[in-house]
Design a protein around this motif. Structure first.
Motif: not given
Length: 810
Positions: A150, A569, A571, A590
């Motif tokens: 990530g 992003h 997660e 994710f």
């Protein structure tokens, strides 16, 4: 005095206690202290957040491989490391044309361009390495490798949209220690590793390490009567630690690695029909030149490439790291210089015919970095603040030359020029590619403890990039006459179709970008951690330094710039341990969306089929990962790591077409019909909409699993333990082409590795090993070849290898 020394000594002088001139008694180095802490059951100490922490307390998905695991599994480079970590992907046709991806993101598969950057940062001892070519070299005296998944831009010097690989070398020690290891195996495999460390004075310690690997190639070249795709690696490293005061440590490191194998051959795999006229496809062209490959079965491991092969790869550098205890925290300065020299020789027609006799891009690069970080803490918070500067100077001097068979292979047989070898024989392009790249950043990360169990961790990064580049390709015929950008004779037009001259200079890319993220973590008990992260990040834009389309003699310089990738992003994760920390289970979900994904595209507005680097609309990668390990006793351990990854192009309407939809005529108003895939002599689309298709290089399902069992034993009067270990990895089918093709999907496979041996508490370890025990046939990479002839070339994976290793630590 270097900037690191000057600044740190100045800070020391201004701090309380700076007048003390007598150093404290030697203490353990930070690395030694971490090793002692790791001896506690269930503890793995990492520096992912630029401070020493237990991995289970860090709200980041991290895979950690220590020196013992690296040695036991034979994972001496990143290509081997990926077999232990299912979300790490490494692809390489040679050291320059390599990519390291995490969750399928980082760099497009098979795309090498000096003007763009990787999305996975590789760091060795806190120094950023801008070229992924280092990934093909042997690990050198490594203590631990942390793979962070990530975006990590608010913690690391260079922004990393897909993740980071943090490699920590063994530190100099104030107690004398050393290690030596020798391995021999089939394919004439020979590997030696050695390191030694100890004090020079009461406050200076040194460490020296070296590694050497040599192996015969796995492919036999019937033309040169030699084996190719060999290994020939050498690495040297030294580090000196000076405890300058009781609160200041300075570490000076230097390393050099050299690779010079007979490499790298991509060999015949198969032929797939394209839309090109049948007499211009591979089988017909081969018959016309009375040619046949030595085998049509890639796993016969035969080739007849007629150009010389070389993959000389040199990397090295020096760094000075200073760590000063100031107030409630630590000030760290890392000053580094690194170089990369690449001297290749390739066969880029992938046949034994003299079509393209030279296609080489030797490169020299110098890199300078300076990073300052302060890691401090207060009553209910801790933080990291940093500044990073990076400068890179790249000069590539490429050459491409056509041979005696080029006219017949490349020119339409209906033209009289196709039967005249002199039209293309000796046609040569000399390319000069230059890039000057500066990047500067300020970044910070705060961990604020809201009560005993909940922590909020926001981070921010301000980044500036300044790139100036040029691409000049001058094309001459065998007599030295310049081939013009446009116009000229029919002969020159045919030469230009084979190699297009072009030039642009002083193209620039300059931009500011802001990244930010926030993580919330909750610790319901000592052995459980729940966390959620949102990150908005970016990968730097850049320049097209492999050339852009030329239309009617006009270089399309408006296509020279590439916008940055913009990443959103999300997660969610949980880290848990059970049974007195004998069982560890970590799970992560994710979802990553990338806008302006950097990829090879075609643009119908240029009226050309040449691909170039630009931005696709949107890409999405989502999935789930789980890491499980259990150690019920000192005699047995087991691990299973798994990943489900769904990576797709969400919006990519101007992609290059796969080979089965390429090579035909351009549609016209009078004849607009597109032919069926693989139908010879039909029209081909100018561009293809591949929205919804798989991203290349990603297996939807991947697993790594294994374990070890040991028993007390006595051999030749030595007390110790006998052990048996098994490690395996399985991955499902994946695409090996930017636009998914029916010819370039790689089928799923399983690789199984075993080891059995005897080790003692005194440091002796003797074991036999086998890799790819069941001799699975698999491809690492498949690639389409120039000209739309339908030839598919590829890299076959290693066959079964086996050998014995003897090691001694003291």
């Amino acid at each position: 005095m270097t900037p690191t020394l000057a600044i740190l000594f100045a800070m020391q002088a201004a701090s309380p206690g700076a007048g003390v001139t007598v150093p404290a008694p030697p203490q353990k180095t930070p690395a030694e202290e971490e090793l002692q802490r790791r001896s506690v059951a269930g503890d793995v100490v990492v520096t992912a957040r630029r401070r020493s922490e237990q991995a289970q307390n860090v709200p980041i998905p991290i895979s950690v491989v220590g020196v013992k695991e690296l040695d036991n599994t034979g994972s001496f480079n990143i290509a081997r490391l990926q077999q232990l970590q299912p979300t790490l992907q490494f692809y390489s046709t040679n050291p320059r044309n390599s990519s390291v991806n995490i969750r399928g993101l980082g760099a497009p598969l098979g795309l090498t361009n000096d003007g763009i950057e990787q999305g996975v940062g590789v760091y060795i001892d806190q120094v950023y390495l801008s070229r992924v070519a280092v990934a093909t070299l042997d690990f050198l005296d490594v203590q631990q490798i942390e793979t962070l998944r990530g975006p990590q831009g608010t913690l690391y010097g260079k922004n990393t949209v897909a993740g980071a690989i943090n490699i920590t070398s063994k530190a100099p020690s104030f107690t004398f220690d050393g290690r030596a290891e020798v391995s021999v195996g089939n394919l004439d495999f020979k590997q030696a590793k050695a390191s030694i460390s100890g004090p020079l004075t009461d406050n200076i310690a040194i460490r020296l390490g070296l590694t050497s690997t040599d192996r015969r190639g796995t492919i036999y070249n019937v033309a040169s009567k030699s084996y190719v795709n060999s290994q020939d690696n050498l690495g040297l490293r030294t580090a000196i630690l000076w405890r300058a005061t009781d609160t200041l440590n300075l570490t000076l490191s230097g390393d050099y690695s050299r690779q010079d194998p007979n490499c790298c051959a991509q060999i015949f795999v198969r032929v797939g029909s394209t839309q090109r006229p049948l007499n211009r496809q591979y089988d017909a062209l081969s018959r016309a030149l009375n040619y046949a490959p030595p085998s049509r079965n890639a796993f016969d491991r035969l080739t007849d490439l007629d150009a010389s092969l070389r993959a000389k790869n040199e990397l090295g550098g020096v760094s000075l790291r200073g760590e000063a205890q100031l107030g409630s925290g630590t000030l760290t300065s890392v000053t580094a210089f690194r170089f990369w020299h690449w001297l290749p020789s390739n066969d880029r027609d992938f046949t034994g015919l003299p079509i393209t006799t030279k296609s080489n891009n030797p490169t020299r690069q110098n890199q300078y970095t300076q990073e300052f970080r302060y890691a401090g803490e207060g009553k209910s918070f801790d933080y990291v603040l940093g500044a990073f500067g990076f400068y890179q100077d790249i000069h590539t001097t490429g050459v491409q030359q056509q041979g005696a068979a080029a006219s017949r292979w490349l020119i339409n047989p209906s033209s009289a020029l196709a039967s005249d070898p002199s039209v293309l024989d000796g046609l040569t392009a000399n390319n000069d590619i230059r890039l000057k790249n500066f990047s500067g950043a300020l970044f910070g990360k705060l961990n604020w403890k809201v009560g005993d169990r909940f922590t909020v961790s926001p981070g921010v990064r301000l980044n500036y990039d300044d790139k100036v580049g040029s691409y000049v390709s001058i094309v001459r015929d065998a007599q030295g006459n310049l081939v013009p950008y446009s116009g000229g004779t029919a002969r020159q037009a045919a030469q230009r179709d084979a190699i297009q001259p072009q030039a642009f200079t002083d193209e620039t890319y300059r931009a500011w970008n802001v990244s930010y993220d926030v993580t919330g973590s909750y610790k319901p008990s000592r052995d459980a951690l729940l966390y959620a992260t949102y990150a908005h990040s970016f990968k730097s834009g850049g320049l097209n330094l492999n050339g852009v389309p030329v239309v009617n003699g006009v270089v399309q310089t408006q296509l020279a710039q590439i916008a940055p990738e913009k990443v959103d992003h999300l997660e969610l994760g949980a880290k848990t341990q059970f049974w007195d920390r004998r069982v560890t289970l970590n799970v992560t979900g994710f979802w990553t969306i990338i806008h302006d994904y950097q990829a090879v595209v075609n643009n119908s507005s240029t009226s050309t089929l040449r691909g170039y680097l630009a931005n696709a609309g949107e890409v999405r990668v989502r999935g789930a990962e789980a890491d499980f390990s259990i150690r019920p006793s000192e005699r047995f351990n087991l691990y299973v790591n798994g990943a489900f990854t769904d990576g797709r192009y969400v919006d990519f309407k101007n992609a290059p077409c796969p080979p089965e939809l390429s090579g035909g005529s351009t549609p016209t108003a009078a004849n607009p019909t597109i032919g069926a895939p693989g139908q010879p002599g039909t029209n081909s689309p100018v561009v293809c909409d591949i929205s919804g298709q798989w991203l290349p290089g990603i297996s939807r399902v991947a697993f790594s699993y294994g374990g070890e069992y040991n028993l007390p034993a006595k051999v030749l009067g030595q007390d110790g333990e006998a052990y048996l270990g098994v490690d395996a990895n399985t991955r499902s089918k994946f695409s090996s082409n930017a636009s998914r093709s029916i010819y370039t999907d790689i089928g799923g496979y399983t690789l199984t590795n075993v080891r059995a041996g005897f080790r003692t508490d005194s440091g002796l370890n003797v074991f036999g090993w086998a890799r790819n025990l069941f001799d699975a046939h698999y491809y690492e990479v498949l690639a389409t070849t120039p000209g739309n002839t339908g030839l598919i070339a590829g890299n076959v994976g290693d066959p079964r290898t086996y050998g014995i290793t003897i090691g001694k630590s003291f």
